[in-house]
Design an enzyme around this catalytic site. Structure first.
Site, PDB file in Angstrom:
ATOM      1  CB  SER A  26    -116.458 -23.937 -49.315  1.00 49.08           C
ATOM      2  OG  SER A  26    -117.090 -24.328 -50.522  1.00 49.08           O
TER       3      SER A  26
ATOM      4  NE  ARG B 130    -111.044 -16.986 -49.120  1.00 48.14           N
ATOM      5  CZ  ARG B 130    -110.311 -16.312 -49.999  1.00 48.14           C
ATOM      6  NH1 ARG B 130    -110.817 -15.225 -50.575  1.00 48.14           N
ATOM      7  NH2 ARG B 130    -109.105 -16.698 -50.321  1.00 48.14           N
TER       8      ARG B 130
ATOM      9  CB  CYS C 131    -116.587  -4.200 -47.058  1.00 54.38           C
ATOM     10  SG  CYS C 131    -115.829  -4.999 -45.616  1.00 54.38           S
TER      11      CYS C 131
ATOM     12  CB  CYS D 248    -111.904  -4.181 -50.588  1.00 52.55           C
ATOM     13  SG  CYS D 248    -110.619  -5.127 -49.737  1.00 52.55           S
TER      14      CYS D 248
ATOM     15  CB  THR E 209    -113.745 -29.105 -53.040  1.00 51.77           C
ATOM     16  OG1 THR E 209    -114.285 -28.026 -52.273  1.00 51.77           O
ATOM     17  CG2 THR E 209    -112.802 -29.910 -52.165  1.00 51.77           C
TER      18      THR E 209
ATOM     19  CB  CYS F  83    -114.220 -11.730 -48.204  1.00 58.47           C
ATOM     20  SG  CYS F  83    -114.560  -9.973 -48.469  1.00 58.47           S
TER      21      CYS F  83
ATOM     22  CB  CYS G 219    -110.163  -7.540 -42.645  1.00 55.53           C
ATOM     23  SG  CYS G 219    -109.838  -8.277 -44.261  1.00 55.53           S
TER      24      CYS G 219
END
Length: 546
Positions: free
Chosen positions: A54, A303, A492, A521, A339, A518, A515
């Protein structure tokens, strides 16, 4: 197959801020009451924090409620915000600094902290274990146990399965973890949460969820350029050239480090857009380059972000289960923060579960949670910001900014805007869209995808089933390629998807080893043909202090 079965009072899926706050608050209540109640928390990453990414600038409101003495306990909130700047980039060379008075109030960061959310979660994990929570990193929740329409727990993923589904020598079946109540806090687009929303129709009557893809890098920079506590946000170039929306951030953290990133709204319409490449060229803008030039990139990750807000928030309860934090979508996009609201949702979940179990209840629906959450400051904050995202989508950058300035700074506009087009349905055909020629990376400020994945410490066990499932293997070449130039090649941020041409012709190749989890896709594929599921435990990125 005989699976080991373990029984708990509460099982929690995912060791992010929401799940860890749930665990800590529940055990606080149990310990204060002198009750021996068991909590099990499973996490798919190799360790707590390995998959946490984050910005992050956070409010300490929820943390202070959970641990009033967090400073004495050594929580890693070491950099208070000392400066707040917002820019609108008009071109690749120029930008306008927004006067402080013109910034919507939710974006002000006075009293907030620049942190590594991964390190916050590591610290929360220590507090949870001190309180008696059992934490199992490297154990992904692969299935939900649903019996007679009631959530009864989860099944962890099998280990030692080969790419064809066969059992390797080291094969170990997953365990059944059964509970009186099961909490799903997997983060944005959690794969079990996605199934639960569909199975229990939790999103009935809600707007479709909206998402962004956040791409972030950690840099060591020249100490003479470092301004600890400075927060910079901005929008405009380069996304405005493709009529996309989103914004960038650059935060000066401790130890002469900065974090820099770009959030691209996944509602973009041009299939030629590559969020990764937009981010790489953005770093060449003087506003960012002045800090990064001469520095060294330390880590990379990406992410998805659930940013639809309260209009898109599903029902968060079902018989035997709760959906909390970003798994539900509690982020306040007006603040670019989630958060504190995720933590609060988890704390309320813990309080309602404790009351129920203390009263002898189990596996029923905790309808009280909804009333408690809606009475909380977290929900009121989301409700107050309900128009922020829809206004930007409906009225564009300038119209949306004007609407939100009035709504947030002058008086609340008494309407509720809606955005009912799912992000996957916004793409226009490639033939009708402007091609984008991204500059080649220079290896100093901008980099290639695979080099980036490498420094994200991404790894998956070899010879395991692909965790990116195609409902119809023909769609990428038969539909997405001719109509959209197969956008998976670009949306991606890790080079997972490729169109490969050899002597046999074209084929759609999935490099699942790359990968970064995140989930873009799963969100943006125009045919909704890709489903992300959990790979074998410990797989994926191993982020440091991201």
């Amino acid at each position: 197959m005989q699976r080991e079965v373990m029984e708990y009072d509460v099982v929690i899926v995912g060791a992010g801020p929401a799940g860890l706050s749930t665990a800590c608050r529940f055990k606080q209540l149990a310990n204060e009451a002198g009750q021996e109640l068991s909590v099990c928390l499973v996490e798919k990453g190799s360790e707590i924090g390995a998959h946490i990414l984050s910005g992050a600038v956070i409010e300490d409101r929820a943390l202070t409620e959970l641990f009033p003495d967090w400073k004495e306990l050594g929580a890693p909130l070491n950099v208070p915000v000392k400066g707040d700047e917002v820019y609108f980039l008009t071109s690749g060379e120029k930008g306008i600094k927004t006067p402080h008075w013109a910034i919507p109030k939710p974006m002000h960061n006075d009293g907030n902290y620049i942190v590594s959310l991964g390190n916050i979660c590591r610290w929360l994990g220590e507090q949870a274990e001190n309180l008696g929570v059992e934490i199992y990193p490297g154990f992904p929740a692969a299935e939900t146990i649903i019996e007679d329409g009631i959530v009864k727990g989860i099944v962890t993923g099998d280990m030692g399965v080969d790419a064809h589904g066969g059992e390797k020598a080291e094969y170990t079946p997953g365990m059944e973890l059964r509970a009186k109540y099961t909490v799903f806090s997997e983060g944005c687009r959690g794969h079990l949460g996605k199934q639960l929303i569909a199975d229990f129709k939790l999103d009935a009557g809600k707007d479709p969820q909206h998402y962004g893809i956040g791409i972030k890098e950690l840099w060591d920079i020249d100490p003479s350029k470092h301004e600890e506590g400075l927060v910079i946000h901005g929008a405009g170039w380069p996304l405005n050239e493709s009529k996309s929306s989103g914004g960038f951030f650059l935060y000066h953290s401790e130890n002469n480090q900065v974090v820099v990133g770009l959030i691209t709204d996944l509602s973009y319409s041009n299939p030629h857009v590559s969020p990764f490449d937009e981010f790489q060229r953005m770093k060449h803008h003087p506003v960012l380059k002045q800090y990064l030039e001469g520095g060294k990139r330390v880590s990379y990750g990406a992410r998805a972000i659930a940013k639809g807000g309260v209009n898109c928030l599903p029902k968060m309860t079902m018989p035997g289960g709760l959906l909390i934090g970003c798994d539900a979508g509690t982020l306040n996009f007006a603040k670019i923060k989630g958060t504190h609201t995720a933590m609060k949702s988890g704390m309320i979940a813990a309080e309602e579960m404790f009351k129920a179990i203390s009263a002898g209840r189990e596996n029923d629906e905790l309808v009280e949670f909804t009333a408690s959450f809606e009475a909380s400051w977290a929900y009121k904050e989301l409700e107050r910001s309900r128009n922020f995202g829809p206004a930007m989508h409906k009225f564009g950058m300038f119209g949306g900014a004007a609407f939100n300035f009035i709504d947030q700074n002058i008086f609340p506009i008494p309407v509720t805007l809606h955005d009912t087009t799912p992000d996957y349905a916004t793409l226009k055909p490639a033939a009708e869209s402007k091609k984008i020629n991204y500059p080649k990376p220079d290896g100093k400020l901008s980099f290639a995808k695979l080099d980036s994945v490498f420094i994200g410490n991404v790894n998956h066990a070899e010879d395991q089933p692909c965790h990116l499932k195609l409902k119809d293997a023909s769609i990428p070449l038969a539909v997405n390629l001719p109509k959209y130039d197969e956008p998976a090649q670009r949306y991606c941020p890790a080079g997972v998807y490729e169109i490969v041409e050899d002597e046999k012709g074209q084929r759609f190749q999935i490099n699942s080893q790359n990968c970064v989890h995140c989930k873009t896709c799963d969100i943006k594929d125009p045919a909704q043909n890709i489903t992300w599921v959990t790979p074998e435990g410990t797989g994926g990125p191993n982020y440091p202090n991201m």
